[in-house]
Design a protein around this motif. Structure first.
Motif, PDB file in Angstrom:
ATOM      1  N   GLY A 152      32.159 -19.987 -15.369  1.00  0.00           N
ATOM      2  CA  GLY A 152      31.432 -19.861 -16.630  1.00  0.00           C
ATOM      3  C   GLY A 152      30.143 -19.081 -16.531  1.00  0.00           C
ATOM      4  N   GLN A 153      29.937 -18.335 -15.432  1.00  0.00           N
ATOM      5  CA  GLN A 153      28.711 -17.575 -15.237  1.00  0.00           C
ATOM      6  C   GLN A 153      29.009 -16.075 -15.318  1.00  0.00           C
ATOM      7  OE1 GLN A 153      27.507 -18.725 -11.322  1.00  0.00           O
ATOM      8  NE2 GLN A 153      27.249 -20.888 -11.840  1.00  0.00           N
ATOM      9  N   ILE A 154      28.046 -15.322 -15.813  1.00  0.00           N
ATOM     10  CA  ILE A 154      28.104 -13.861 -15.750  1.00  0.00           C
ATOM     11  C   ILE A 154      26.921 -13.421 -14.890  1.00  0.00           C
ATOM     12  CG2 ILE A 154      28.009 -11.685 -17.009  1.00  0.00           C
ATOM     13  CD1 ILE A 154      29.206 -13.035 -19.400  1.00  0.00           C
ATOM     14  N   PRO A 155      27.179 -13.014 -13.649  1.00  0.00           N
ATOM     15  CA  PRO A 155      26.082 -12.661 -12.743  1.00  0.00           C
ATOM     16  C   PRO A 155      25.206 -11.548 -13.310  1.00  0.00           C
ATOM     17  CG  PRO A 155      28.160 -12.863 -11.547  1.00  0.00           C
ATOM     18  CD  PRO A 155      28.500 -12.916 -13.005  1.00  0.00           C
ATOM     19  N   SER A 156      23.915 -11.646 -13.059  1.00  0.00           N
ATOM     20  CA  SER A 156      22.965 -10.637 -13.516  1.00  0.00           C
ATOM     21  C   SER A 156      23.190  -9.322 -12.774  1.00  0.00           C
ATOM     22  CB  SER A 156      21.531 -11.119 -13.284  1.00  0.00           C
ATOM     23  OG  SER A 156      20.610 -10.066 -13.435  1.00  0.00           O
ATOM     24  N   VAL A 157      23.332  -8.245 -13.533  1.00  0.00           N
ATOM     25  CA  VAL A 157      23.528  -6.921 -12.928  1.00  0.00           C
ATOM     26  C   VAL A 157      22.301  -6.517 -12.105  1.00  0.00           C
ATOM     27  CG1 VAL A 157      23.852  -4.466 -13.406  1.00  0.00           C
ATOM     28  CG2 VAL A 157      25.136  -6.172 -14.709  1.00  0.00           C
ATOM     29  N   ILE A 158      21.125  -6.716 -12.687  1.00  0.00           N
ATOM     30  CA  ILE A 158      19.884  -6.329 -11.998  1.00  0.00           C
ATOM     31  C   ILE A 158      19.729  -7.119 -10.700  1.00  0.00           C
ATOM     32  CG2 ILE A 158      17.375  -6.206 -12.147  1.00  0.00           C
ATOM     33  CD1 ILE A 158      18.831  -4.242 -13.961  1.00  0.00           C
ATOM     34  N   LYS A 159      19.979  -8.423 -10.769  1.00  0.00           N
ATOM     35  CA  LYS A 159      19.857  -9.269  -9.575  1.00  0.00           C
ATOM     36  C   LYS A 159      20.838  -8.827  -8.503  1.00  0.00           C
ATOM     37  CE  LYS A 159      19.847 -14.103  -8.094  1.00  0.00           C
ATOM     38  NZ  LYS A 159      20.020 -15.521  -8.518  1.00  0.00           N
ATOM     39  N   ARG A 160      22.064  -8.467  -8.919  1.00  0.00           N
ATOM     40  CA  ARG A 160      23.072  -8.002  -7.971  1.00  0.00           C
ATOM     41  C   ARG A 160      22.624  -6.715  -7.306  1.00  0.00           C
ATOM     42  NH1 ARG A 160      27.587  -9.987  -5.473  1.00  0.00           N
ATOM     43  NH2 ARG A 160      28.139 -11.043  -7.413  1.00  0.00           N
TER      44      ARG A 160
END
Length: 203
Positions: A60-68
């Motif tokens: 249920g999570q959408i990882p942060s693009v910036i954090k990745r």
């Protein structure tokens, strides 16, 4: 409770990576086979990135693009910068001044992950029998391709996840559609380039 971020050792993945590295070394040392190990190595990185993202979406999570991006390039950029600076130092020490400008251009291309496109634009023949004029950074094209994957894939994954939620379908189905479409478009583009005679014989 163990952290969900703990990396799990994958012996089959690491073993395949080792085989790829060995195959690449054999090719460059004795010209046996082709450098296909590079392509496999890059695809392993893409697979691991996709696997990590899909598992997060399943929770249920959408990882942060910036954090990745920050996590990835904080790990990749330091050794890349050291390698490029070392190549520049050796160029100044051992190559004539007429070669310096080209190496500097390739240094920027390597640092900003467009070395493959730069070499393509310069019609560099990677398989040329004479490498006396080759750049010490020529092989950084594979790092550029890997960097482009790490830049683009999180964007594609995040966009697909958001769209899949709106359409009420699983992220896995969404990714299958997106990457299948991309594969078909890429294949058609390659056929058109091949038959109109503009496909590059170099990179």
């Amino acid at each position: 409770m163990a952290s969900s971020k703990t990396n799990v050792f994958r012996p089959e993945i690491q073993g395949l990576r080792a085989l790829c590295a060995l195959q690449i070394m054999v090719f460059h040392a004795w010209q046996i086979g082709t450098p296909i190990g590079v392509d496999v190595f890059i695809m392993i990185s893409a697979f691991l990135l996709a696997d990590s993202f899909v598992r997060a979406c399943d929770k249920g999570q959408i990882p942060s693009v910036i954090k990745r991006w920050i996590q990835t390039f904080r790990r990749l950029l330091p050794p890349l910068v050291v390698t490029v600076l070392f190549a520049i130092a050796l160029t100044i020490m051992y190559l004539p001044k007429t070669r310096w400008l080209e190496v500097i251009k390739q240094s920027w291309a390597s640092l900003f992950y467009y070395q493959n496109w730069y070499l393509q634009s310069e019609l560099v023949d990677y398989f040329a029998p004479d490498h006396s004029l080759s750049s010490p950074l020529m092989h950084m094209w594979c790092i550029a391709v890997q960097g482009q994957i790490f830049i683009l894939f999180p964007l594609i994954f995040a966009g697909t996840a958001i769209l899949s939620r709106k359409l009420q379908i699983s992220i896995r189905k969404g990714l299958v559609v997106v990457f299948s479409t991309a594969a078909v478009v890429s294949f058609v583009w390659l056929l058109l380039k091949f038959f109109d005679g503009t496909a590059s014989q170099y990179y």
